[in-house]
Structure formats: structure tokens, C-alpha cells
Enzyme design. Structure first.
Site, PDB file in Angstrom:
ATOM      1  N   ARG A  33     118.396 -17.211 -51.029  1.00  0.00           N
ATOM      2  CA  ARG A  33     117.564 -16.865 -51.824  1.00  0.00           C
ATOM      3  C   ARG A  33     118.439 -17.366 -53.621  1.00  0.00           C
ATOM      4  O   ARG A  33     118.920 -17.034 -54.452  1.00  0.00           O
ATOM      5  CB  ARG A  33     118.295 -15.362 -52.423  1.00  0.00           C
ATOM      6  CG  ARG A  33     119.101 -13.875 -51.838  1.00  0.00           C
ATOM      7  CD  ARG A  33     117.538 -13.357 -52.153  1.00  0.00           C
ATOM      8  NE  ARG A  33     117.064 -12.276 -51.064  1.00  0.00           N
ATOM      9  CZ  ARG A  33     117.751 -11.124 -50.764  1.00  0.00           C
ATOM     10  NH1 ARG A  33     118.256 -11.446 -52.397  1.00  0.00           N
ATOM     11  NH2 ARG A  33     117.310 -10.344 -50.089  1.00  0.00           N
ATOM     12  N   ARG A  37     118.173 -13.393 -58.830  1.00  0.00           N
ATOM     13  CA  ARG A  37     118.660 -12.675 -60.782  1.00  0.00           C
ATOM     14  C   ARG A  37     119.412 -13.541 -60.856  1.00  0.00           C
ATOM     15  O   ARG A  37     120.235 -13.062 -62.056  1.00  0.00           O
ATOM     16  CB  ARG A  37     118.359 -11.296 -59.880  1.00  0.00           C
ATOM     17  CG  ARG A  37     118.032 -10.312 -60.199  1.00  0.00           C
ATOM     18  CD  ARG A  37     117.836  -8.960 -58.884  1.00  0.00           C
ATOM     19  NE  ARG A  37     118.287  -9.078 -57.774  1.00  0.00           N
ATOM     20  CZ  ARG A  37     118.843  -8.010 -57.253  1.00  0.00           C
ATOM     21  NH1 ARG A  37     118.940  -6.938 -57.298  1.00  0.00           N
ATOM     22  NH2 ARG A  37     119.440  -8.910 -55.914  1.00  0.00           N
ATOM     23  N   ARG A  46     110.280 -11.477 -64.119  1.00  0.00           N
ATOM     24  CA  ARG A  46     110.671 -10.400 -62.938  1.00  0.00           C
ATOM     25  C   ARG A  46     110.540  -9.415 -64.300  1.00  0.00           C
ATOM     26  O   ARG A  46     110.291  -8.267 -63.573  1.00  0.00           O
ATOM     27  CB  ARG A  46     112.255 -10.665 -62.613  1.00  0.00           C
ATOM     28  CG  ARG A  46     112.356  -9.026 -61.811  1.00  0.00           C
ATOM     29  CD  ARG A  46     111.790  -8.918 -61.074  1.00  0.00           C
ATOM     30  NE  ARG A  46     112.757  -8.076 -60.120  1.00  0.00           N
ATOM     31  CZ  ARG A  46     112.341  -6.284 -60.595  1.00  0.00           C
ATOM     32  NH1 ARG A  46     111.089  -5.611 -60.490  1.00  0.00           N
ATOM     33  NH2 ARG A  46     113.060  -5.652 -59.719  1.00  0.00           N
ATOM     34  N   ASP A  83     109.363 -11.808 -49.578  1.00  0.00           N
ATOM     35  CA  ASP A  83     110.304 -10.529 -49.444  1.00  0.00           C
ATOM     36  C   ASP A  83     110.093 -10.035 -47.343  1.00  0.00           C
ATOM     37  O   ASP A  83     108.897 -10.304 -47.283  1.00  0.00           O
ATOM     38  CB  ASP A  83     110.801  -9.509 -49.051  1.00  0.00           C
ATOM     39  CG  ASP A  83     111.489  -8.978 -49.095  1.00  0.00           C
ATOM     40  OD1 ASP A  83     112.900  -9.522 -50.326  1.00  0.00           O
ATOM     41  OD2 ASP A  83     111.734  -8.287 -48.231  1.00  0.00           O
ATOM     42  N   TYR A 161     114.790  -1.872 -41.338  1.00  0.00           N
ATOM     43  CA  TYR A 161     114.660  -1.158 -42.847  1.00  0.00           C
ATOM     44  C   TYR A 161     113.231   0.099 -42.854  1.00  0.00           C
ATOM     45  O   TYR A 161     113.864   1.119 -43.217  1.00  0.00           O
ATOM     46  CB  TYR A 161     114.339  -2.292 -43.293  1.00  0.00           C
ATOM     47  CG  TYR A 161     115.271  -3.021 -44.317  1.00  0.00           C
ATOM     48  CD1 TYR A 161     116.031  -2.623 -45.460  1.00  0.00           C
ATOM     49  CD2 TYR A 161     115.326  -3.595 -43.523  1.00  0.00           C
ATOM     50  CE1 TYR A 161     117.008  -3.347 -45.682  1.00  0.00           C
ATOM     51  CE2 TYR A 161     116.745  -4.789 -43.799  1.00  0.00           C
ATOM     52  CZ  TYR A 161     117.656  -4.386 -45.729  1.00  0.00           C
ATOM     53  OH  TYR A 161     118.550  -5.749 -45.820  1.00  0.00           O
TER      54      TYR A 161
HETATM   55  O1  1CP Z   1     114.563 -18.277 -52.499  1.00  0.00           O
HETATM   56  C1  1CP Z   1     114.414 -16.721 -51.934  1.00  0.00           C
HETATM   57  O2  1CP Z   1     115.095 -16.651 -50.672  1.00  0.00           O
HETATM   58  C2  1CP Z   1     113.847 -15.838 -52.464  1.00  0.00           C
HETATM   59  C3  1CP Z   1     113.178 -14.951 -51.391  1.00  0.00           C
HETATM   60  C4  1CP Z   1     112.958 -14.059 -50.620  1.00  0.00           C
HETATM   61  C5  1CP Z   1     113.998 -14.100 -49.055  1.00  0.00           C
HETATM   62  C6  1CP Z   1     114.108 -15.339 -48.687  1.00  0.00           C
HETATM   63  C7  1CP Z   1     113.958 -12.967 -50.929  1.00  0.00           C
HETATM   64  C8  1CP Z   1     113.474 -12.170 -52.778  1.00  0.00           C
HETATM   65  N1  1CP Z   1     113.965 -12.050 -49.887  1.00  0.00           N
HETATM   66  C9  1CP Z   1     114.276 -12.367 -49.144  1.00  0.00           C
HETATM   67  C10 1CP Z   1     114.633 -11.944 -47.041  1.00  0.00           C
HETATM   68  C11 1CP Z   1     115.317 -11.240 -47.679  1.00  0.00           C
HETATM   69  N2  1CP Z   1     115.153  -9.565 -48.088  1.00  0.00           N
HETATM   70  C12 1CP Z   1     116.086 -10.194 -46.341  1.00  0.00           C
HETATM   71  C13 1CP Z   1     116.588 -11.229 -45.324  1.00  0.00           C
HETATM   72  C14 1CP Z   1     118.125 -12.632 -46.469  1.00  0.00           C
HETATM   73  C15 1CP Z   1     119.033 -11.408 -46.737  1.00  0.00           C
HETATM   74  O3  1CP Z   1     119.810 -11.229 -45.634  1.00  0.00           O
HETATM   75  O4  1CP Z   1     119.353 -11.594 -47.613  1.00  0.00           O
HETATM   76  C16 1CP Z   1     116.419  -9.242 -46.204  1.00  0.00           C
HETATM   77  C17 1CP Z   1     117.494  -8.715 -45.427  1.00  0.00           C
HETATM   78  C18 1CP Z   1     116.045  -8.807 -47.787  1.00  0.00           C
HETATM   79  C19 1CP Z   1     115.131  -7.303 -47.872  1.00  0.00           C
HETATM   80  C20 1CP Z   1     115.628  -7.175 -49.233  1.00  0.00           C
HETATM   81  N3  1CP Z   1     114.913  -7.638 -50.675  1.00  0.00           N
HETATM   82  C21 1CP Z   1     116.772  -6.219 -49.909  1.00  0.00           C
HETATM   83  C22 1CP Z   1     117.720  -5.553 -49.554  1.00  0.00           C
HETATM   84  C23 1CP Z   1     118.589  -6.436 -49.157  1.00  0.00           C
HETATM   85  C24 1CP Z   1     119.871  -5.229 -48.432  1.00  0.00           C
HETATM   86  O5  1CP Z   1     121.485  -5.998 -49.024  1.00  0.00           O
HETATM   87  O6  1CP Z   1     119.611  -4.355 -47.710  1.00  0.00           O
HETATM   88  C25 1CP Z   1     116.534  -6.352 -51.551  1.00  0.00           C
HETATM   89  C26 1CP Z   1     117.406  -5.601 -52.679  1.00  0.00           C
HETATM   90  C27 1CP Z   1     115.355  -7.254 -51.570  1.00  0.00           C
HETATM   91  C28 1CP Z   1     114.148  -7.566 -53.146  1.00  0.00           C
HETATM   92  C29 1CP Z   1     114.656  -8.730 -53.168  1.00  0.00           C
HETATM   93  N4  1CP Z   1     113.870  -9.841 -52.138  1.00  0.00           N
HETATM   94  C30 1CP Z   1     113.870 -11.039 -52.923  1.00  0.00           C
HETATM   95  C31 1CP Z   1     114.616 -11.082 -54.537  1.00  0.00           C
HETATM   96  C32 1CP Z   1     114.694 -12.152 -55.294  1.00  0.00           C
HETATM   97  C33 1CP Z   1     114.519  -9.449 -54.195  1.00  0.00           C
HETATM   98  C34 1CP Z   1     115.537  -8.882 -55.511  1.00  0.00           C
HETATM   99  C35 1CP Z   1     114.787  -7.996 -56.285  1.00  0.00           C
HETATM  100  C36 1CP Z   1     115.023  -8.579 -57.505  1.00  0.00           C
HETATM  101  O7  1CP Z   1     114.054  -8.946 -58.581  1.00  0.00           O
HETATM  102  O8  1CP Z   1     115.465  -7.400 -57.831  1.00  0.00           O
END
Ligand code: 1CP
Length: 354
Positions: A33, A37, A46, A83, A161
Site C-alpha cells: 500500500r 491515502r 482521488r 485492487d 469478500y
Molecule cells: O500501493 C498499493 O499497494 C496499492 C494497490 C493496492 C493493493 C495491492 C490496493 C489499493 N489494494 C491492494 C490489495 C488489497 N485490497 C488487499 C490485500 C492487502 C491487504 O490485506 O491490505 C485487500 C484485502 C483489499 C481489499 C480492499 N480494498 C479493502 C478492504 C480492506 C479490509 O480491511 O477488509 C479496501 C478498503 C480497499 C480499497 C483500497 N484499495 C487500494 C486503496 C489505496 C484503497 C483505499 C481506497 C480509497 O482511496 O478510499
């Protein structure tokens, strides 16, 4: 400012060289990540993009946010901005990212609910465009030694999910299904597995140089369920990728696996192991004899900063630098993390000499 370098002996990018078991006098690093944000320039973009998915499926926006952390910190790898939930989305499950609430799906609870799902690869075409655009942008901005990572969620984590309808604390519905009706649950896992293989092969074709498989919720399963829903599907993915692309390394990140990390390392066919922060450094050192490891600074320690950040990062570097190692966090960057703390940590790693 580019920080990434090559391995002097092999001429390979430092990150890829470590994945192949190589060592150099500097430790490669990137952060899960790293785009997101905590960066003001991300928040600004965003807000302009509208929804999160609008950003993911817009190659210009997705390229830009992938580049943002590189410009500040010069990591050895960039990770494609996308994602893990684009797979159920491309299968036709309705997905929304509600502000401040995370992802929301209409939940799938039985075979009837998913029998009409069908993969529309065209939905993911913008992701492949982003990869192509990143390949040239990374060069254009002079990050010649920065590798590009593609990724997908592991079938188990993606299924959590799809079945729970979003994030969960208990995983009650998905576990109940797996326990009560493993035959139909296996068909769901198989659908995700085969779709993920196609998705990752297309990412490789578009130009990614390594893959990471995120199994964020691997840690909620007991030993036999772990074998069936984590090990076996992950192995199917690594085998399918290795058939046509044996040179593309695959990092497995089965967060929370505890004692099961060892069996994951030995049985899934991954090239390297992503460690969460709970893995003790003694144990990480032991796992490093099986595979190169990546990890595992606590993201809260990065958020905290100060002497505890310096001391903890140096302890990890001291303990794990002697064998193939990539510095990372044990999970994603927390959104409240001050960007200056990322700068401090990046410098600690870049200046560390074996
Ligand atoms: O730099 C990076 O890593 C950005 C690319 C990236 C990756 C590899 C994002 C962007 N998401 C992910 C993987 C991801 N997404 C995972 C695996 C890693 C982890 O455990 O964190 C998971 C579970 C998700 C699912 C997801 N996407 C959630 C739910 C998390 C949870 O706690 O259940 C959420 C909130 C997201 C949204 C998301 N994805 C990525 C970002 C930057 C965001 C936030 C969105 C925003 O700007 O509001």
C-alpha cells in the site's frame, strides 16, 4: 530521484535478484500500500477521479498514483495500482466502494448465487493498459532499476469478500459454507482460481516482472481447511504461471499464517514469502533457509516514527540481511502515517550496509 540500483555482480535489478536468492550490499525495499491515502497527492487525485474504481480503471490516474511514492522515496519496486476485488467485479458481482466504509458486495451464499457469474476479461483491459503505460513511465522518469509488481488476491481471501459481502471480523458465513458444503464451496474457489490465473497471465503479458499473491485472511483457517483453501489453490496458480513463465517470481503473502508459514513455503511453489509482523525474527531467519523472505515491520511502528522506528527497522535489517531478503512492512501502510516517516525509513534501509 531514483534510489533503486542493480546487483553489481549479476547486473539484475536488486529486487528481482533478491527474489532469485541473490544478495547484494544493499537491501531492496518497497511497501505494501505504498500508493494510497497517506499521500496528499493521492488524496488530491482521488478527489478528482470520483470513485475508487474510477481511479483503478483509468490508466492515466492509476499510472500516476503508482508513480507517486517512487518519486518521493525511490523504492526498488512499484506495485500496480489496482485492487484484489477487481476479480469478483469482472465476474459480474456488483461492487461498490462506499466512502469510509470499504468495499460492499451483494453477498454470495450458495451455488445458486454464483452459477451465473461469468468472467468478462474486457472489464480488466484498463488494468493491462496501466501496466503498459507504467512500463514506459517508469523508464521515462529515470527509475531504470525499479521493477514492476503485478498482483491478485488469493482465492480464499477473495472468496471471503464475495461471501461476506465486504470486510469481516468473524468470517462466519464463508467458514460455515466451507465446513458444511465443501463441494460447492470448492467450485467457487475453482472459479476464482481459474479467473485469477487468466488475469495474472495477462498482467505478465502486459509487462509485470513479478507477482504478489495477497492472502490477507489465510490466518483464520485451521490446519486442514488451510491446506484445502490456501495451499491447494495457491499451488494451482503458481504451477499455471510457471508453465509458461518460469522466470516470473511469485511472492506469497499468507498473512497471519503463524506456524503454517512453513508448510506454505514448502508446498505452494511460491518463489518468496511475505511475512507479517507477528513472525518472530528467529522464525523468519529459519524460513529464509527455505525461501527468500520479505517483511515485516509493523505498520504501526512506521506510523509512530522516532527511535522505535529506527531501532525496530535496524533490528530487522541486522537479523535478516545475511540471507535473501526484501524489506517491507508486515501489512499495508496505515492511512494516518506521516509521509516523513516513510522518508526516514527509506533512508535507513538505503543506507544500511551488509
Ligand atoms: O500501493 C498499493 O499497494 C496499492 C494497490 C493496492 C493493493 C495491492 C490496493 C489499493 N489494494 C491492494 C490489495 C488489497 N485490497 C488487499 C490485500 C492487502 C491487504 O490485506 O491490505 C485487500 C484485502 C483489499 C481489499 C480492499 N480494498 C479493502 C478492504 C480492506 C479490509 O480491511 O477488509 C479496501 C478498503 C480497499 C480499497 C483500497 N484499495 C487500494 C486503496 C489505496 C484503497 C483505499 C481506497 C480509497 O482511496 O478510499
Amino acid at each position: 530521484m531514483t534510489g533503486a540500483v542493480k546487483n553489481i555482480k549479476t547486473g539484475k535489478k536488486l529486487f528481482l535478484s533478491a527474489l532469485q536468492g541473490g544478495r547484494s550490499n544493499r537491501i531492496p525495499f518497497w511497501f505494501m500500500r505504498q500508493a494510497g491515502r497517506y499521500l496528499p497527492e493521492y488524496r488530491e487525485l482521488r478527489a478528482r477521479a470520483g470513485g475508487f474504481l474510477d481511479m483503478v480503471y483509468n490508466p492515466d490516474f492509476a499510472t500516476e498514483v503508482t508513480m507517486q511514492p517512487l518519486r518521493r522515496y525511490g523504492m526498488d519496486a512499484a506495485i500496480l495500482f489496482s485492487d484484489i476485488l477487481v476479480i469478483p467485479h469482472a465476474l459480474g458481482q456488483k461492487l461498490e466502494f462506499l466512502h469510509g466504509e470499504g468495499p460492499k458486495f451483494e453477498p454470495i451464499r450458495c451455488e445458486e448465487d454464483f452459477k451465473n457469474l461469468e468472467y468478462t476479461e474486457a472489464i480488466l483491459a484498463p488494468v493491462y493498459e496501466t501496466i503498459k503505460s507504467l512500463k514506459s513511465q517508469i523508464q521515462k522518469e529515470g527509475f531504470y532499476d525499479t521493477a514492476l509488481i503485478g498482483f491478485a488476491g488469493a482465492p480464499w481471501t477473495v472468496a471471503t469478500y464475495m461471501v461476506e459481502g465486504g470486510s469481516s471480523r468473524t468470517f462466519e458465513n464463508v467458514k460455515k459454507w466451507a465446513y458444511c458444503n465443501p463441494e460447492t464451496f470448492e467450485r467457487l474457489i475453482e472459479l476464482i482460481t481459474q479467473t485469477t490465473i487468466r488475469y495474472l497471465l495477462s498482467q505478465i503479458k502486459a509487462g509485470v516482472e513479478a507477482i504478489q499473491i495477497f492472502d490477507s485472511w489465510a490466518g483464520v483457517l485451521d490446519e486442514s481447511e488451510y491446506n484445502r483453501w490456501v495451499i491447494i489453490p495457491t499451488k494451482k496458480i503458481t504451477q499455471a504461471l510457471a508453465q509458461s513463465h518460469p522466470d516470473i517470481p511469485v511472492i506469497g503473502f499468507p498473512k497471519g499464517s503463524g506456524f503454517l508459514y512453513e508448510v506454505y513455503a514448502k508446498k505452494t511453489g511460491v518463489t518468496a514469502l511475505g511475512l507479517d509482523s507477528q513472525v518472530p525474527l528467529e522464525k523468519a531467519d529459519f524460513l529464509q533457509d527455505i525461501l527468500p523472505v520479505q517483511g515485516n515491520l509493523d505498520p504501526v511502528c512506521l506510523l509512530t516514527g522516532g527511535m522505535s522506528l529506527k531501532n525496530t527497522a535496524e533490528k530487522i535489517l541486522e537479523k535478516l540481511s545475511a540471507k535473501p531478503f526484501i524489506f517491507n512492512l508486515g501489512h499495508g501502510v496505515i492511512k494516518e502515517t506521516p509521509p516523513e516517516h516513510m522518508a526516514v525509513l527509506s533512508e535507513i534501509i538505503k543506507n544500511w550496509r551488509i
